[in-house]
Design an enzyme around this catalytic site. Structure first.
Site, mmCIF file in Angstrom:
data_model
loop_
_atom_site.group_PDB
_atom_site.id
_atom_site.type_symbol
_atom_site.label_atom_id
_atom_site.label_comp_id
_atom_site.label_asym_id
_atom_site.label_seq_id
_atom_site.Cartn_x
_atom_site.Cartn_y
_atom_site.Cartn_z
ATOM 1 N N GLU A 126 -3.888 -2.467 13.884
ATOM 2 C CA GLU A 126 -3.145 -3.270 14.858
ATOM 3 C C GLU A 126 -2.161 -4.177 14.138
ATOM 4 O O GLU A 126 -2.203 -4.293 12.908
ATOM 5 C CB GLU A 126 -4.116 -4.085 15.709
ATOM 6 C CG GLU A 126 -5.023 -3.197 16.540
ATOM 7 C CD GLU A 126 -5.834 -3.963 17.575
ATOM 8 O OE1 GLU A 126 -6.019 -5.174 17.393
ATOM 9 O OE2 GLU A 126 -6.257 -3.342 18.547
ATOM 10 N N HIS B 246 0.791 -12.512 24.740
ATOM 11 C CA HIS B 246 0.669 -11.079 24.455
ATOM 12 C C HIS B 246 1.946 -10.418 24.923
ATOM 13 O O HIS B 246 2.418 -10.673 26.027
ATOM 14 C CB HIS B 246 -0.545 -10.486 25.184
ATOM 15 C CG HIS B 246 -0.917 -9.141 24.655
ATOM 16 N ND1 HIS B 246 -0.164 -8.012 24.884
ATOM 17 C CD2 HIS B 246 -1.942 -8.745 23.875
ATOM 18 C CE1 HIS B 246 -0.726 -6.994 24.268
ATOM 19 N NE2 HIS B 246 -1.814 -7.407 23.654
ATOM 20 N N ARG C 127 2.359 -10.346 16.928
ATOM 21 C CA ARG C 127 2.593 -10.508 18.365
ATOM 22 C C ARG C 127 3.667 -11.520 18.720
ATOM 23 O O ARG C 127 4.429 -11.308 19.656
ATOM 24 C CB ARG C 127 1.314 -11.018 19.010
ATOM 25 C CG ARG C 127 0.341 -9.949 19.216
ATOM 26 C CD ARG C 127 -0.864 -10.487 19.863
ATOM 27 N NE ARG C 127 -1.803 -9.383 19.928
ATOM 28 C CZ ARG C 127 -3.073 -9.519 20.226
ATOM 29 N NH1 ARG C 127 -3.568 -10.701 20.457
ATOM 30 N NH2 ARG C 127 -3.842 -8.466 20.287
ATOM 31 N N HIS D 159 -1.990 -15.403 26.386
ATOM 32 C CA HIS D 159 -3.104 -14.522 26.051
ATOM 33 C C HIS D 159 -4.241 -15.232 25.334
ATOM 34 O O HIS D 159 -5.408 -14.975 25.598
ATOM 35 C CB HIS D 159 -2.539 -13.410 25.160
ATOM 36 C CG HIS D 159 -3.520 -12.344 24.820
ATOM 37 N ND1 HIS D 159 -4.231 -11.657 25.783
ATOM 38 C CD2 HIS D 159 -3.906 -11.822 23.624
ATOM 39 C CE1 HIS D 159 -5.003 -10.764 25.188
ATOM 40 N NE2 HIS D 159 -4.841 -10.863 23.892
ATOM 41 N N ARG E 27 -2.756 -16.014 15.557
ATOM 42 C CA ARG E 27 -3.986 -15.217 15.442
ATOM 43 C C ARG E 27 -3.674 -13.748 15.186
ATOM 44 O O ARG E 27 -2.839 -13.162 15.874
ATOM 45 C CB ARG E 27 -4.765 -15.330 16.746
ATOM 46 C CG ARG E 27 -6.011 -14.485 16.793
ATOM 47 C CD ARG E 27 -6.619 -14.521 18.167
ATOM 48 N NE ARG E 27 -5.838 -13.763 19.112
ATOM 49 C CZ ARG E 27 -6.249 -12.632 19.691
ATOM 50 N NH1 ARG E 27 -7.428 -12.140 19.402
ATOM 51 N NH2 ARG E 27 -5.488 -12.013 20.565
HETATM 52 C C1 LIG Z 1 -7.297 -8.891 28.219
HETATM 53 C C2 LIG Z 1 -7.748 -9.384 26.884
HETATM 54 C C3 LIG Z 1 -7.896 -8.503 25.834
HETATM 55 C C4 LIG Z 1 -8.325 -8.963 24.576
HETATM 56 N N1 LIG Z 1 -8.527 -8.069 23.574
HETATM 57 C C5 LIG Z 1 -9.066 -8.494 22.395
HETATM 58 C C6 LIG Z 1 -9.412 -7.578 21.369
HETATM 59 O O1 LIG Z 1 -9.282 -6.372 21.531
HETATM 60 N N2 LIG Z 1 -9.934 -8.076 20.217
HETATM 61 C C7 LIG Z 1 -10.138 -9.408 20.005
HETATM 62 O O2 LIG Z 1 -10.632 -9.809 18.946
HETATM 63 N N3 LIG Z 1 -9.822 -10.302 20.981
HETATM 64 C C8 LIG Z 1 -9.306 -9.870 22.158
HETATM 65 N N4 LIG Z 1 -8.992 -10.776 23.130
HETATM 66 C C9 LIG Z 1 -9.382 -12.178 22.933
HETATM 67 C C10 LIG Z 1 -10.905 -12.276 23.101
HETATM 68 O O3 LIG Z 1 -11.316 -11.405 24.124
HETATM 69 C C11 LIG Z 1 -11.348 -13.673 23.442
HETATM 70 O O4 LIG Z 1 -10.814 -14.604 22.554
HETATM 71 C C12 LIG Z 1 -12.873 -13.778 23.378
HETATM 72 O O5 LIG Z 1 -13.434 -12.775 24.183
HETATM 73 C C13 LIG Z 1 -13.352 -15.132 23.827
HETATM 74 O O6 LIG Z 1 -14.745 -15.061 23.963
HETATM 75 P P1 LIG Z 1 -15.544 -16.324 24.430
HETATM 76 O O7 LIG Z 1 -16.979 -15.938 24.436
HETATM 77 O O8 LIG Z 1 -15.119 -17.487 23.644
HETATM 78 O O9 LIG Z 1 -15.032 -16.578 25.929
HETATM 79 P P2 LIG Z 1 -15.083 -15.648 27.262
HETATM 80 O O10 LIG Z 1 -15.452 -14.250 26.953
HETATM 81 O O11 LIG Z 1 -13.835 -15.887 27.972
HETATM 82 O O12 LIG Z 1 -16.291 -16.294 28.044
HETATM 83 C C14 LIG Z 1 -16.184 -17.577 28.588
HETATM 84 C C15 LIG Z 1 -17.461 -17.888 29.358
HETATM 85 O O13 LIG Z 1 -17.498 -19.272 29.659
HETATM 86 C C16 LIG Z 1 -17.865 -19.457 31.001
HETATM 87 N N5 LIG Z 1 -17.350 -20.750 31.423
HETATM 88 C C17 LIG Z 1 -16.083 -21.236 31.338
HETATM 89 N N6 LIG Z 1 -16.026 -22.484 31.810
HETATM 90 C C18 LIG Z 1 -17.274 -22.812 32.207
HETATM 91 C C19 LIG Z 1 -17.862 -23.954 32.798
HETATM 92 N N7 LIG Z 1 -17.163 -25.060 33.098
HETATM 93 N N8 LIG Z 1 -19.187 -23.923 33.095
HETATM 94 C C20 LIG Z 1 -19.927 -22.831 32.818
HETATM 95 N N9 LIG Z 1 -19.429 -21.715 32.255
HETATM 96 C C21 LIG Z 1 -18.125 -21.710 31.963
HETATM 97 C C22 LIG Z 1 -17.288 -18.255 31.703
HETATM 98 O O14 LIG Z 1 -17.919 -18.075 32.953
HETATM 99 C C23 LIG Z 1 -17.603 -17.168 30.673
HETATM 100 O O15 LIG Z 1 -18.957 -16.774 30.821
HETATM 101 C C24 LIG Z 1 -8.566 -10.333 24.384
HETATM 102 C C25 LIG Z 1 -8.393 -11.224 25.446
HETATM 103 C C26 LIG Z 1 -7.993 -10.761 26.686
HETATM 104 C C27 LIG Z 1 -7.838 -11.728 27.816
#
Ligand SMILES: Cc1cc2nc3c(=O)[nH]c(=O)nc-3n(C[C@H](O)[C@H](O)[C@H](O)COP(=O)(O)OP(=O)(O)OC[C@H]3O[C@@H](n4cnc5c(N)ncnc54)[C@H](O)[C@@H]3O)c2cc1C
Length: 539
Positions: A120, A242, A288, A349, A384
Site C-alpha cells: 500500500e 482518504h 495519501r 478518514h 499515518r
Molecule cells: C472505512 C475504513 C477503512 C479502514 N481501513 C484500514 C485498514 O485497512 N488498515 C488499517 O490499519 N486501518 C484502517 N482504517 C483505520 C482503522 O480502522 C481504525 O483506526 C481502527 O479500526 C480504530 O480502532 P479503534 O478500536 O480505536 O476504534 P473503532 O473500531 O472505531 O471502535 C470504537 C469503539 O468505541 C465505541 N465508542 C465510541 N464512543 C463511545 C462512548 N462514548 N461510549 C461507549 N463506547 C464508545 C464504539 O461504539 C466502538 O465500539 C480504516 C478506517 C476506516 C473508517
C-alpha cells in the site's frame, strides 16, 4: 432512587479492535466491563478493508518498516513507538491467527501456503496481511465471538460513556480515574460504573467533518472525555483525508481501499487522462495526503464533483479475487468495477492526534489508559502510513493489558460512586438545536479546516466553534441527556482542539497543509503540537 454502582477491575470504553484486544488479553485474570455505544461490532475496525502491516516476508525487514513509517510521518513520529509497533507486529498477527482469523493465503512456487501480502501507499515492500478486502470484518467477527464466550467479560452494548469520574472531580484525595457514567440508550438512564482501571478505546472523530469514511460512532468521545478529565492531547491538526470514497448520494461513507491503487488502480480526470504523475513521481502509490491534495486540487481547478478510479484493465478474474467486497458493494450502487471506472472523492478518514500516552498506553491521569485511534502514541507522526493503525490497536492493546496486569495489586478499589444528578434538568423542548448544530459544525470544519487551510479560514472556524461551545454547554446543563446531545458536545470540543492545534502550526507538514505557510520548516527536532487541558495536574 439510589442506583447501585456497577463495579469491575477494568472498564473498557469501546469495542473496536483496540477494546477487544485489550479485553481478551485481560480476561483470563480480571473482571472486565466492555462498553459499546451501539452494537458490539460497530466501529471503524469492522469496516477496515486493506489490512494490517507486519514484516512477514523474507525480503522485508523491521528496519524497512520503521524507515517507511518514519518517512511517512514527516519528522514527527516517535521512533521508539514506531520500533515498538514494528517489532511486535508479527506476534500480533500470530495472536490473531490463534484466535481464528482467516487471513488470505497464497501458494508459493515451492507449494507452501503463505500469507498473501499486499503493498500500500508509503510501504516500500509488500507487508499488508489481509482477509480478502474485508479484513476488519473478519478480525472483528472472530474476536467478538471470543469475547461473547468469555465468562470474565460483561458486555454493555448500546451504552454511551457520558463522563469519566476522577478523584479530583469528586474532591477525593486521589488523582486516579475511578470509573465512568454510562447512559443506557434504551432506557435513557445514567448509571455509575466503578473500576480500578479505565481504558479509552473509543476510536476516531471523522464525524467532525461532513464527508467522512468513518461510521457514525466516530464522534471523538474519548478525546473529549480524556480532555475533560485532565489529559493532554497532541497533534490534533493532522487529519488524514482518504483520497477515494465512492461518490454516490446513497453511499454515505463507502471507502475504496488503498489496495486498489496498490494493485494497479489508476486515478483519472473526467476526460479520462491520468494526473498523479504530475504531482508525485510515485503516482498513485504516493502517500495519501499527496493523493488527496492532488484530487482536491484537480477537482477545484476543473470544478469537477469527482475524479475516477479505474481497475478494470486488470480483468474480471483478478478484481473478483482480490476485491470481492468492493465489487459487490459498488454493484449495489450501479457500478461494475470489472468493466468501468468509479467516481470517487476524498473524505476525512483518520485522526493522527489524540490523548497522549506512553508506550504502556498510560495517560496523564492515574489508572486511565488510551488505546487505538483515540490515542496519540507517536507512531503516526504527521502522516499515518496505511495499515499501521490496526497494528497500533493490536500492539498497544496488548501493552495496556500487560501494564494493568503488572500493576493490579497496587490499584485501590474506588468504592461506591455518586449517582448522576438529574434533579435540575428537564426534557428538551427544542431538539432542532442539536440537529442544527450537528450540521453546522461538520459543514464549517469541512469548508474551513479541511484538506487545504488558511489563517483566515481557521479564524472563521474558531469564531463559530466558540459560539457553539457556549450554546451547547447551556443546553447540556438544562436538558436531559440523549446520545445525540452527548456526541454533539464531544464533537464541538474536538473541533475546537483541531482548530487550535492547526492555528499553532505555522508550517505545512504531513497532513496539515496551509496556504499561508506552504513550506515545511527545517527546525530540528520538529515539535508536536501539545494542548494542555485546564484540568491537567502534572505528576
Ligand atoms: C472505512 C475504513 C477503512 C479502514 N481501513 C484500514 C485498514 O485497512 N488498515 C488499517 O490499519 N486501518 C484502517 N482504517 C483505520 C482503522 O480502522 C481504525 O483506526 C481502527 O479500526 C480504530 O480502532 P479503534 O478500536 O480505536 O476504534 P473503532 O473500531 O472505531 O471502535 C470504537 C469503539 O468505541 C465505541 N465508542 C465510541 N464512543 C463511545 C462512548 N462514548 N461510549 C461507549 N463506547 C464508545 C464504539 O461504539 C466502538 O465500539 C480504516 C478506517 C476506516 C473508517
Amino acid at each position: 432512587m439510589t442506583v447501585k454502582t456497577l463495579s469491575y477491575d477494568v472498564l473498557i470504553l469501546g469495542s473496536g479492535l483496540a477494546g477487544l484486544t485489550t479485553a481478551l488479553h485481560l480476561a483470563p485474570n480480571l473482571r472486565v466491563a466492555l462498553v459499546a455505544k451501539r452494537d458490539l461490532q460497530e466501529g471503524a475496525s469492522f469496516y477496515a478493508q486493506g489490512g494490517i502491516a507486519a514484516v512477514l516476508d523474507v525480503h522485508d525487514s523491521i528496519e524497512l518498516h520503521i524507515r517507511d513509517t518514519l518517512n511517512a510521518g514527516a519528522g514527527l513520529c516517535d521512533p521508539q513507538a514506531v520500533r515498538f509497533a514494528a517489532e511486535n507486529a508479527a506476534a500480533a498477527i500470530e495472536w490473531l491467527v490463534a484466535q481464528g482469523v482467516p487471513f488470505t493465503r497464497a501458494r508459493q512456487p515451492d507449494g507452501r501456503e503463505e500469507f498473501h501480502l499486499t503493498r500500500e501507499g508509503g510501504h516500500s515492500q509488500r507487508r499488508v496481511v489481509h482477509a480478502a478486502d474485508a479484513t476488519g470484518q473478519a478480525v472483528i467477527n472472530t474476536l467478538a465471538n471470543q469475547v461473547r464466550s468469555c465468562r470474565n467479560i460483561d458486555l454493555f452494548e448500546q451504552h454511551v460513556a457520558v463522563e469519566l469520574i476522577t478523584g479530583a472531580w469528586l474532591r477525593r484525595p486521589t488523582r486516579r480515574c475511578l470509573g465512568a457514567y454510562l447512559l443506557d440508550r434504551i432506557t435513557g438512564k445514567v448509571m455509575p460504573c466503578s473500576a480500578r482501571f479505565v481504558v479509552l478505546a473509543t476510536g476516531g472523530a471523522g464525524k467532525v467533518y461532513i464527508y467522512t469514511s468513518n461510521p457514525d460512532v466516530a464522534t471523538g468521545d474519548g478525546i473529549a472525555l480524556g480532555w475533560r478529565a485532565g489529559c493532554r492531547v497532541a497533534n490534533m491538526e493532522f487529519i488524514q483525508f482518504h483520497p477515494t470514497c465512492l461518490y454516490h448520494p446513497r453511499a454515505k461513507s463507502f471507502l475504496i481501499s488503498e489496495a486498489v491503487r496498490g494493485e494497479g488502480g489508476r486515478l483519472l480526470l473526467p476526460d479520462g487522462n491520468s494526473f498523479m504523475k504530475r504531482f508525485d513521481s510515485r503516482g498513485e502509490l504516493a502517500p495519501r495526503d499527496i493523493v488527496a491534495r492532488a484530487i482536491d486540487h484537480e477537482m477545484k481547478r476543473l470544478g469537477a464533483e469527482f475524479v475516477y478510479l479505474d481497475i478494470s484493465h486488470k480483468g474480471a478474474e483478478f478484481v473478483l479475487r482480490y476485491f470481492p467486497n468492493i465489487h459487490a458493494r459498488c454493484l449495489e450502487y450501479g457500478f461494475d468495477i470489472t468493466r468501468e471506472p468509479l467516481p470517487v472523492v476524498p473524505a476525512a478518514h483518520y485522526i493522527n492526534g489524540g490523548i497522549m500516552t506512553d508506550l504502556r498506553g498510560r495517560t496523564d491521569v492515574d489508572g486511565l489508559y488510551a488505546v487505538g485511534e483515540v490515542a496519540h502514541t507517536g507512531i503516526h507522526g504527521a502522516n499515518r502510513m496505511a495499515s499501521n493503525s490496526l497494528l497500533e490497536c493490536l500492539v498497544f492493546g496488548r501493552a495496556v493489558a500487560t501494564d494493568i496486569l503488572s500493576t493490579q495489586n497496587a490499584a485501590p478499589d474506588p468504592g461506591e460512586l455518586p449517582n448522576w444528578d438529574e434533579s435540575r434538568v428537564t426534557d428538551s423542548d427544542e431538539m432542532v438545536v442539536v440537529s442544527h448544530n450537528w450540521d453546522e459544525v461538520r459543514r464549517f470544519m469541512w469548508d474551513y479546516v479541511g484538506i487545504v487551510r488558511t489563517n483566515k479560514r481557521l479564524q472563521r472556524a474558531k469564531h463559530r466553534v466558540d459560539l457553539l461551545i457556549q450554546e451547547i454547554d447551556q443546553y447540556y446543563r438544562d436538558f436531559r441527556l440523549t446520545a445525540d446531545l452527548l456526541e454533539l458536545r464531544n464533537l464541538v470540543l474536538v473541533a475546537d482542539l483541531i482548530i487550535r492545534s492547526a492555528q499553532q502550526r505555522h508550517e505545512s507538514r504531513g497532513l496539515h497543509y496551509t496556504l499561508d505557510y506552504p513550506h515545511t520548516t527545517d527546525e530540528i527536532p520538529t515539535k508536536n503540537t501539545v494542548l494542555t487541558s485546564p484540568h491537567y495536574r502534572p505528576r
